[in-house]
Design a protein around this motif. Structure first.
Motif, mmCIF file in Angstrom:
data_model
loop_
_atom_site.group_PDB
_atom_site.id
_atom_site.type_symbol
_atom_site.label_atom_id
_atom_site.label_comp_id
_atom_site.label_asym_id
_atom_site.label_seq_id
_atom_site.Cartn_x
_atom_site.Cartn_y
_atom_site.Cartn_z
ATOM 1 N N PHE A 140 -0.938 8.259 -4.285
ATOM 2 C CA PHE A 140 -1.897 8.935 -3.408
ATOM 3 C C PHE A 140 -3.254 9.223 -4.612
ATOM 4 C CE2 PHE A 140 -3.993 13.109 -2.801
ATOM 5 C CZ PHE A 140 -4.376 12.702 -1.380
ATOM 6 N N VAL A 144 -6.888 7.461 -4.155
ATOM 7 C CA VAL A 144 -7.986 8.140 -4.229
ATOM 8 C C VAL A 144 -9.370 7.679 -5.393
ATOM 9 C CG1 VAL A 144 -9.279 10.430 -4.808
ATOM 10 C CG2 VAL A 144 -6.998 10.241 -3.299
ATOM 11 N N ASN A 155 -10.745 7.232 3.993
ATOM 12 C CA ASN A 155 -10.196 8.518 4.749
ATOM 13 C C ASN A 155 -8.859 8.074 5.578
ATOM 14 O OD1 ASN A 155 -12.469 9.845 3.622
ATOM 15 N ND2 ASN A 155 -13.854 9.416 5.467
ATOM 16 N N THR A 157 -6.723 5.970 4.731
ATOM 17 C CA THR A 157 -5.363 5.936 3.890
ATOM 18 C C THR A 157 -5.020 7.583 3.516
ATOM 19 O OG1 THR A 157 -6.174 3.805 3.156
ATOM 20 C CG2 THR A 157 -4.629 5.168 1.545
ATOM 21 N N ILE A 158 -6.116 8.007 3.052
ATOM 22 C CA ILE A 158 -5.815 9.611 2.474
ATOM 23 C C ILE A 158 -4.847 10.429 3.601
ATOM 24 C CG2 ILE A 158 -6.976 11.792 1.753
ATOM 25 C CD1 ILE A 158 -9.022 10.181 0.500
ATOM 26 N N MET A 162 -1.218 11.855 3.149
ATOM 27 C CA MET A 162 -1.158 13.331 3.352
ATOM 28 C C MET A 162 0.156 13.439 4.402
ATOM 29 S SD MET A 162 -3.222 14.916 1.411
ATOM 30 C CE MET A 162 -3.094 16.537 1.641
#
Length: 202
Positions: A140, A144, A155, A157-158, A162
């Motif tokens: 993660f 980033v 965004n 992927t983030i 999460m």
């Protein structure tokens, strides 16, 4: 059904696949031109060294009664696999992902190595950290970093990561594999090395 789904999450997002996901993510997002033969060779090497070889070594360790399951439930049975994995990751850094070729992946695997060594030290100290969370949170943080480095929108992927991190944590708690403290320890063990190493390639 719920139990099956949560068990499946732990299996599908096993720590062994996270280095490969990091490599695939990098090659799919980087704007740099990298010849296809080099990309294929790197991916093939990572598959062999981070997935197939550890699985073969696991069965060897299981045969000689050094480990019981692939989830390495106790600190005692974590020591030898973590030591072996550290050697494998070091080999990748030296021979496969050198800084002169692909700097970002070099530091990604260096972060993995540091996380691995920290987890090994914790295991020797009889402290258990979630290896699932170490691997997932490390990937993660790397994702980033790639987004920031190349100024690309990740965004999606983030958000997905999460969700995956939450699903993995829920799965490990439900299966009584870890406590909250062990999950948190795992998150920081995975995140911090990648975060600190961003200073060298961002």
């Amino acid at each position: 059904m719920k139990n099956f789904i949560l068990k499946s999450i732990s299996f599908v997002f096993h720590p062994l696949i996270m280095p490969l996901l990091g490599v695939l993510f990098y090659f799919s997002k980087t704007p740099r031109f990298i010849p296809d033969p080099i990309i294929k060779a790197k991916i093939f090497s990572v598959v062999i060294l981070t997935i197939i070889l550890p699985i073969l070594l696991f069965f060897l360790l299981k045969t000689i009664n050094k480990v019981e399951t692939i989830y390495l439930k106790t600190t005692r049975e974590r020591v030898v696999p973590l030591l072996i994995n550290s050697i494998i990751i070091a080999l990748i850094i030296i021979r496969v992902m050198t800084p002169s070729e692909i700097e970002e992946l070099f530091y990604f695997f260096l972060g993995i190595l540091f996380s691995n060594i920290i987890c090994l030290i914790l295991a020797l100290s009889k402290i258990k950290a979630s290896i699932h969370m170490i691997a997932a949170s490390g990937f993660f943080m790397f994702a980033v970093g790639i987004g920031i480095h190349y100024q690309i929108n990740i965004n999606g992927t983030i958000a997905l990561m999460m969700i995956i991190l939450g699903a993995i944590a829920t799965s490990r708690l439900h299966l009584n594999a870890h406590t909250n403290q062990e999950l948190i320890t795992g998150i920081f063990t995975g995140l911090l090395p990648q975060l600190l190493l961003l200073n060298f390639w961002l």
